[in-house]
Write a protein that holds these residues in place. Sequence first.
Motif, PDB file in Angstrom:
ATOM      1  N   LEU A 157      16.467  -2.230  -0.499  1.00 39.32           N
ATOM      2  CA  LEU A 157      15.125  -2.001   0.028  1.00 39.32           C
ATOM      3  C   LEU A 157      14.365  -0.983  -0.813  1.00 39.32           C
ATOM      4  N   LEU A 158      15.084   0.000  -1.367  1.00 36.43           N
ATOM      5  CA  LEU A 158      14.450   0.983  -2.240  1.00 36.43           C
ATOM      6  C   LEU A 158      13.893   0.305  -3.493  1.00 36.43           C
ATOM      7  N   GLU A 159      14.636  -0.615  -4.061  1.00 36.96           N
ATOM      8  CA  GLU A 159      14.148  -1.355  -5.231  1.00 36.96           C
ATOM      9  C   GLU A 159      12.895  -2.153  -4.894  1.00 36.96           C
ATOM     10  N   LEU A 160      12.878  -2.768  -3.717  1.00 36.49           N
ATOM     11  CA  LEU A 160      11.705  -3.528  -3.284  1.00 36.49           C
ATOM     12  C   LEU A 160      10.495  -2.608  -3.124  1.00 36.49           C
ATOM     13  N   ALA A 161      10.733  -1.410  -2.590  1.00 39.37           N
ATOM     14  CA  ALA A 161       9.638  -0.458  -2.396  1.00 39.37           C
ATOM     15  C   ALA A 161       9.093   0.028  -3.739  1.00 39.37           C
ATOM     16  N   ILE A 162       9.973   0.267  -4.706  1.00 43.20           N
ATOM     17  CA  ILE A 162       9.519   0.696  -6.034  1.00 43.20           C
ATOM     18  C   ILE A 162       8.665  -0.388  -6.680  1.00 43.20           C
ATOM     19  N   GLN A 163       9.059  -1.632  -6.510  1.00 41.49           N
ATOM     20  CA  GLN A 163       8.290  -2.748  -7.060  1.00 41.49           C
ATOM     21  C   GLN A 163       6.913  -2.863  -6.404  1.00 41.49           C
ATOM     22  N   ALA A 164       6.816  -2.397  -5.147  1.00 42.12           N
ATOM     23  CA  ALA A 164       5.540  -2.468  -4.435  1.00 42.12           C
ATOM     24  C   ALA A 164       4.547  -1.404  -4.920  1.00 42.12           C
ATOM     25  N   ASP A 174       2.163   0.588  -7.588  1.00 40.03           N
ATOM     26  CA  ASP A 174       1.473   0.223  -8.825  1.00 40.03           C
ATOM     27  C   ASP A 174       2.053   1.041  -9.981  1.00 40.03           C
ATOM     28  N   GLU A 175       1.602   0.762 -11.184  1.00 42.96           N
ATOM     29  CA  GLU A 175       2.198   1.377 -12.374  1.00 42.96           C
ATOM     30  C   GLU A 175       2.079   2.894 -12.355  1.00 42.96           C
ATOM     31  N   GLN A 176       0.916   3.398 -11.938  1.00 41.62           N
ATOM     32  CA  GLN A 176       0.710   4.843 -11.904  1.00 41.62           C
ATOM     33  C   GLN A 176       1.619   5.508 -10.873  1.00 41.62           C
ATOM     34  N   GLN A 177       1.722   4.881  -9.682  1.00 44.01           N
ATOM     35  CA  GLN A 177       2.567   5.441  -8.633  1.00 44.01           C
ATOM     36  C   GLN A 177       4.043   5.392  -9.024  1.00 44.01           C
ATOM     37  N   GLN A 178       4.449   4.367  -9.753  1.00 42.38           N
ATOM     38  CA  GLN A 178       5.831   4.306 -10.231  1.00 42.38           C
ATOM     39  C   GLN A 178       6.118   5.463 -11.190  1.00 42.38           C
ATOM     40  N   ALA A 179       5.143   5.792 -12.022  1.00 41.67           N
ATOM     41  CA  ALA A 179       5.312   6.922 -12.943  1.00 41.67           C
ATOM     42  C   ALA A 179       5.439   8.229 -12.164  1.00 41.67           C
ATOM     43  N   TYR A 180       4.592   8.403 -11.139  1.00 38.79           N
ATOM     44  CA  TYR A 180       4.678   9.602 -10.302  1.00 38.79           C
ATOM     45  C   TYR A 180       6.049   9.684  -9.624  1.00 38.79           C
ATOM     46  N   PHE A 181       6.531   8.547  -9.155  1.00 40.02           N
ATOM     47  CA  PHE A 181       7.821   8.517  -8.459  1.00 40.02           C
ATOM     48  C   PHE A 181       8.948   8.902  -9.409  1.00 40.02           C
ATOM     49  N   ARG A 182       8.928   8.349 -10.626  1.00 40.65           N
ATOM     50  CA  ARG A 182       9.966   8.681 -11.604  1.00 40.65           C
ATOM     51  C   ARG A 182       9.940  10.166 -11.953  1.00 40.65           C
ATOM     52  N   ASP A 183       8.733  10.717 -12.113  1.00 35.76           N
ATOM     53  CA  ASP A 183       8.624  12.145 -12.436  1.00 35.76           C
ATOM     54  C   ASP A 183       9.184  13.013 -11.312  1.00 35.76           C
ATOM     55  N   ALA A 184       8.861  12.652 -10.078  1.00 25.57           N
ATOM     56  CA  ALA A 184       9.292  13.459  -8.936  1.00 25.57           C
ATOM     57  C   ALA A 184      10.803  13.418  -8.738  1.00 25.57           C
ATOM     58  N   THR A 185      11.405  12.260  -8.987  1.00 24.00           N
ATOM     59  CA  THR A 185      12.850  12.137  -8.772  1.00 24.00           C
ATOM     60  C   THR A 185      13.669  12.850  -9.839  1.00 24.00           C
ATOM     61  N   GLY A 192       0.792  -1.230   0.000  1.00 23.99           N
ATOM     62  CA  GLY A 192       0.000   0.000   0.000  1.00 23.99           C
ATOM     63  C   GLY A 192       0.819   1.273   0.000  1.00 23.99           C
ATOM     64  N   ILE A 193       2.152   1.182  -0.061  1.00 20.95           N
ATOM     65  CA  ILE A 193       2.968   2.396  -0.097  1.00 20.95           C
ATOM     66  C   ILE A 193       2.695   3.162  -1.394  1.00 20.95           C
ATOM     67  N   ASP A 194       2.721   4.488  -1.327  1.00 24.15           N
ATOM     68  CA  ASP A 194       2.521   5.287  -2.534  1.00 24.15           C
ATOM     69  C   ASP A 194       3.758   6.122  -2.820  1.00 24.15           C
ATOM     70  N   ALA A 195       3.732   6.827  -3.932  1.00 22.21           N
ATOM     71  CA  ALA A 195       4.912   7.574  -4.379  1.00 22.21           C
ATOM     72  C   ALA A 195       5.316   8.658  -3.392  1.00 22.21           C
ATOM     73  N   GLU A 196       4.347   9.352  -2.798  1.00 19.98           N
ATOM     74  CA  GLU A 196       4.668  10.430  -1.858  1.00 19.98           C
ATOM     75  C   GLU A 196       5.384   9.896  -0.633  1.00 19.98           C
ATOM     76  N   ASP A 197       4.924   8.742  -0.113  1.00 24.15           N
ATOM     77  CA  ASP A 197       5.595   8.131   1.038  1.00 24.15           C
ATOM     78  C   ASP A 197       7.027   7.728   0.677  1.00 24.15           C
ATOM     79  N   LEU A 198       7.184   7.133  -0.477  1.00 30.55           N
ATOM     80  CA  LEU A 198       8.509   6.659  -0.878  1.00 30.55           C
ATOM     81  C   LEU A 198       9.469   7.819  -1.103  1.00 30.55           C
TER      82      LEU A 198
END
Length: 445
Positions: free
Chosen positions: A107-114, A116-127, A90-96
């Motif tokens: 552990l960061l790789e494991l969290a990214i895998q956790a 969903d596809e949309q949240q991964q896109a948000y995470f990539r954009d933010a970083t 249930g972790i989301d991009a903002e938490d990560l």
Amino acid sequence: MAEPLPDLIEEIVADNGVDDFQAVAEQLLPAEDVEIATLLESLPVEERMSLWEVLPDVRKIDVLVEMRSDPREVLISATPDDKWSAILLGIDAEDLLELMDSLPSKLLELAIQALDEQQQAYFRDATQFPDEQVGHWISHEMLVLPLNAKVRDGLRLIRRNVPAHCDSIFLVNRSGQFSAAVKLTAVFGAPEHLPMVELTEESMPVIKGTDDSTTASLLVQRSGYAALPVIDDNNKLLGRHDIVSASELVNENYERQVMATAGMDEDEDLFAPVAKSARSRALWLGINLLTAFLASWFIGLFEATLQQVVALAVLMPVVASMGGIAGSQTLTLIVRGLALGQITSANLKALMTKELKVGGVNGVIWALVIGIVAFMWFSDPLLGLVICLAIFVNILAAALAGVVLPVILEKLKIDPALSGSVILTTVTDIVGFVAFLGLGSLFLL
């Protein structure tokens, strides 16, 4: 939290602690995440770990997000690897984004895998943005409609879901570029056939993703809106920056400045290992030692004067203390003004004039008071005159240094909150001692 935090800390730590941490965890179930985080930070490491182990996995990510980096990293490193799959559900991009600097790479790789596809896109954009830029911290939960939408479309969108701290609908063109915003209150009661563009706000501020996060957060706080749109260099809507996130970033920046004045890190753990705490504080102790030796060298120039007029040595701390306090008052005011963007080259001269006038008034008042006290104490009118003049000169110098130093440090890309107080103390000590002992040599020998 039903039981006040000090009482709960006392219950856990005092009298050899508690035997049943599971009961404490159950007592914390109604508590907010930030309250649990504060409690964990307040406990010695052994008790902290015991309580952490029995917290429900579903709450651990939210609690980690609320914690400072150092105590958070203690818990992360002590948590077994096989526990993380359940914790990360249930972790989301903002938490990560909040946790990523504290997580080891595996552990960061494991969290990214956790995610969903949309949240991964948000995470990539933010970083793509460093954490000093507001684009790193934006929220993607927002109300968006095309530029040709009608009021009926807005009402339908509102009925579906309104994110927290959202008071506006953003209108975008076909390319996804931000065009305008409509307050939710303007939509209610408007004719359903009316185009949304006829209800737009005239002057809603817009933030660029590359803007400084603190500056952008202050803009949100002053805007009168619950959130402002964040765009890229091509005016494409990236997300929004809401009032809660803005306030958190401003508070963190303020805490960073307060801790920096003592040469400390705002993320330091109350119960960090002794070696780590000593190492982190040693640098500024060393710098302070060097400045103290510098002030002592100036005092040594007047060794003969001190040997003949012992009263000067007795009164030296008074001169240094008055200058240091007066300077720190001005420094604090200027550092705050710089942080809030209130001080520019346009108003710096007027501000310096005002601070010199304040220093002059206080200098005259306290110079007379201290001069009279010194005269009555040592029955020496010339000594009273010497310290009177020295106090006045040092308070004026402190006011000038308190304005000029932080401005110069900021232009040199040095945080004035971190180094300003050390340099200011050195300046006021040297000016005060030289003025006092120099005048003593002139009038008393």
